[in-house]
Scaffold this motif. Structure first.
Motif, mmCIF file in Angstrom:
data_model
loop_
_atom_site.group_PDB
_atom_site.id
_atom_site.type_symbol
_atom_site.label_atom_id
_atom_site.label_comp_id
_atom_site.label_asym_id
_atom_site.label_seq_id
_atom_site.Cartn_x
_atom_site.Cartn_y
_atom_site.Cartn_z
ATOM 1 N N ASP A 91 0.850 -1.191 0.000
ATOM 2 C CA ASP A 91 0.000 0.000 0.000
ATOM 3 C C ASP A 91 0.884 1.239 0.000
ATOM 4 O O ASP A 91 1.588 1.502 0.980
ATOM 5 N N LEU A 92 0.849 1.981 -1.094
ATOM 6 C CA LEU A 92 1.694 3.158 -1.258
ATOM 7 C C LEU A 92 0.851 4.429 -1.219
ATOM 8 O O LEU A 92 -0.284 4.454 -1.707
ATOM 9 N N SER A 115 9.891 12.926 -6.631
ATOM 10 C CA SER A 115 9.027 11.766 -6.832
ATOM 11 C C SER A 115 8.528 11.654 -8.262
ATOM 12 O O SER A 115 8.273 10.555 -8.760
ATOM 13 N N THR A 116 8.394 12.814 -8.947
ATOM 14 C CA THR A 116 7.956 12.782 -10.348
ATOM 15 C C THR A 116 8.965 12.037 -11.206
ATOM 16 O O THR A 116 8.617 11.149 -12.003
ATOM 17 N N TRP A 117 10.219 12.355 -11.038
ATOM 18 C CA TRP A 117 11.256 11.747 -11.883
ATOM 19 C C TRP A 117 11.606 10.336 -11.425
ATOM 20 O O TRP A 117 12.048 9.518 -12.236
ATOM 21 N N LYS A 118 11.382 10.042 -10.170
ATOM 22 C CA LYS A 118 11.513 8.659 -9.730
ATOM 23 C C LYS A 118 10.466 7.785 -10.422
ATOM 24 O O LYS A 118 10.753 6.655 -10.822
ATOM 25 N N THR A 119 9.261 8.329 -10.585
ATOM 26 C CA THR A 119 8.216 7.587 -11.299
ATOM 27 C C THR A 119 8.586 7.400 -12.760
ATOM 28 O O THR A 119 8.423 6.309 -13.330
ATOM 29 N N LEU A 123 9.253 3.445 -14.472
ATOM 30 C CA LEU A 123 8.430 2.773 -15.479
ATOM 31 C C LEU A 123 9.252 1.961 -16.481
ATOM 32 O O LEU A 123 9.023 0.756 -16.638
ATOM 33 N N PRO A 124 10.219 2.553 -17.194
ATOM 34 C CA PRO A 124 10.987 1.728 -18.132
ATOM 35 C C PRO A 124 11.934 0.748 -17.439
ATOM 36 O O PRO A 124 12.214 -0.331 -17.971
ATOM 37 N N SER A 125 12.419 1.107 -16.237
ATOM 38 C CA SER A 125 13.352 0.207 -15.550
ATOM 39 C C SER A 125 12.658 -1.061 -15.071
ATOM 40 O O SER A 125 13.315 -2.076 -14.813
ATOM 41 N N TYR A 231 11.758 -2.201 -4.565
ATOM 42 C CA TYR A 231 12.081 -1.157 -5.542
ATOM 43 C C TYR A 231 10.857 -0.289 -5.821
ATOM 44 O O TYR A 231 10.963 0.942 -5.937
ATOM 45 N N THR A 232 9.691 -0.918 -5.940
ATOM 46 C CA THR A 232 8.462 -0.166 -6.189
ATOM 47 C C THR A 232 8.151 0.775 -5.031
ATOM 48 O O THR A 232 7.746 1.922 -5.242
ATOM 49 N N ALA A 233 8.349 0.297 -3.812
ATOM 50 C CA ALA A 233 8.094 1.144 -2.647
ATOM 51 C C ALA A 233 9.022 2.350 -2.627
ATOM 52 O O ALA A 233 8.601 3.470 -2.303
ATOM 53 N N VAL A 234 10.281 2.145 -2.975
ATOM 54 C CA VAL A 234 11.247 3.247 -2.979
ATOM 55 C C VAL A 234 10.909 4.269 -4.059
ATOM 56 O O VAL A 234 11.000 5.481 -3.827
ATOM 57 N N MET A 235 10.489 3.817 -5.216
ATOM 58 C CA MET A 235 10.330 4.703 -6.365
ATOM 59 C C MET A 235 8.944 5.347 -6.479
ATOM 60 O O MET A 235 8.817 6.447 -7.044
ATOM 61 N N LEU A 236 7.887 4.693 -5.982
ATOM 62 C CA LEU A 236 6.534 5.189 -6.242
ATOM 63 C C LEU A 236 5.801 5.723 -5.018
ATOM 64 O O LEU A 236 4.702 6.279 -5.157
ATOM 65 N N ASP A 237 6.353 5.564 -3.844
ATOM 66 C CA ASP A 237 5.642 6.026 -2.651
ATOM 67 C C ASP A 237 5.572 7.548 -2.608
ATOM 68 O O ASP A 237 6.555 8.248 -2.893
ATOM 69 N N ASP A 238 4.386 8.068 -2.293
ATOM 70 C CA ASP A 238 4.160 9.506 -2.103
ATOM 71 C C ASP A 238 4.417 10.314 -3.371
ATOM 72 O O ASP A 238 4.882 11.453 -3.319
#
Length: 247
Positions: A91-92, A115-119, A123-125, A231-238
């Protein structure tokens, strides 16, 4: 001492053998299999959109292309958070896009947020995880399942079940010992050219090896899914979510 070790060994054995009957295993497998086609789509969308946007920025038309690509990536990030919630039990949080102030200030706030650029990077990674998961699922698992089912079809007429090589495989086990200024040794040559399953006993041996391969493959996929979950938690949270309110 043995009474404390036995439950631990038994628990580990149950955890190893029980992986095919756990729902989490198949949710992880589903998420990894989806990561492959989605990763390809994300890679094409992000690379084409950003390259066109930056390349055409000098003629103005590239600016809206660039902004639409970023917004599209944030929308895709929202989809990824939904998938992670239902398939990975992750849950993010998310944030609504800025609604107050001039449009220029709101765009700057979004584009300068990490967070915008982490998203956008995520996506491609994700394709790397999807490719590895797809390769494991289509090679290790399919091979293991086919080996597991060998007792059911090894006697089919005209069907060869076994190992065939284009050239013999040779192993050279050797042992050498220095003795009284001499080197005394033993070397043997073991050659495998072809091997065929002919009896039910041979088929059962192959089936046991297949079951072990399936278990190892499922554990490897679960490990990969745990890595992707982190990895998803690090990159997409908040991150910003254009189509939803704050999470």
């Amino acid at each position: 001492m043995s009474s404390t070790r036995s439950p631990s060994v038994a628990a580990r054995l149950r955890a190893f053998l029980g992986v095919p009957v756990r729902a989490r295993t198949y949710l992880n497998l589903c998420y990894l299999c989806l990561a492959f086609p989605l990763g390809i789509a994300y890679l094409v969308f992000v690379t084409v959109g950003l390259s066109l946007g930056v390349g055409l920025a000098v003629v103005v038309v590239g600016v809206p292309i660039f902004l639409l690509t970023v917004v599209g990536a944030l929308v895709a990030g929202s989809v990824e958070r939904v998938l992670a919630r239902y398939l990975l039990d992750l849950d993010l949080g998310s944030r609504a896009l800025p609604a107050d102030g001039p449009l220029r200030d709101r765009l700057v706030a979004v584009l300068t947020d990490a967070s915008t650029w982490k998203t956008v990077v995520y996506l491609p990674s994700k394709l790397a995880f999807g490719t590895l998961g797809f390769a494991l699922a289509t090679t290790v698992l399919t091979t293991g399942v086919s080996m597991l089912l060998v007792p059911l079809y090894h006697r089919e007429p005209g069907l060869y079940v076994g190992v065939v090589t284009d050239r013999p495989v040779e192993l050279h086990p050797s042992l050498y010992v220095a003795w009284n200024k001499l080197l005394v040794g033993f070397e043997a040559v073991w050659t495998l050219g072809a091997w065929r399953v002919r009896t039910l006993g041979d088929a059962l041996v192959v089936a046991v090896a297949g079951a072990l391969l399936v278990l190892l493959g499922l554990h490897a996929l679960n490990l990969l899914a745990r890595g992707l979950k982190w990895y998803t938690a690090v990159m997409l949270d908040d991150a910003y979510a254009p189509l939803a309110g704050g999470g």
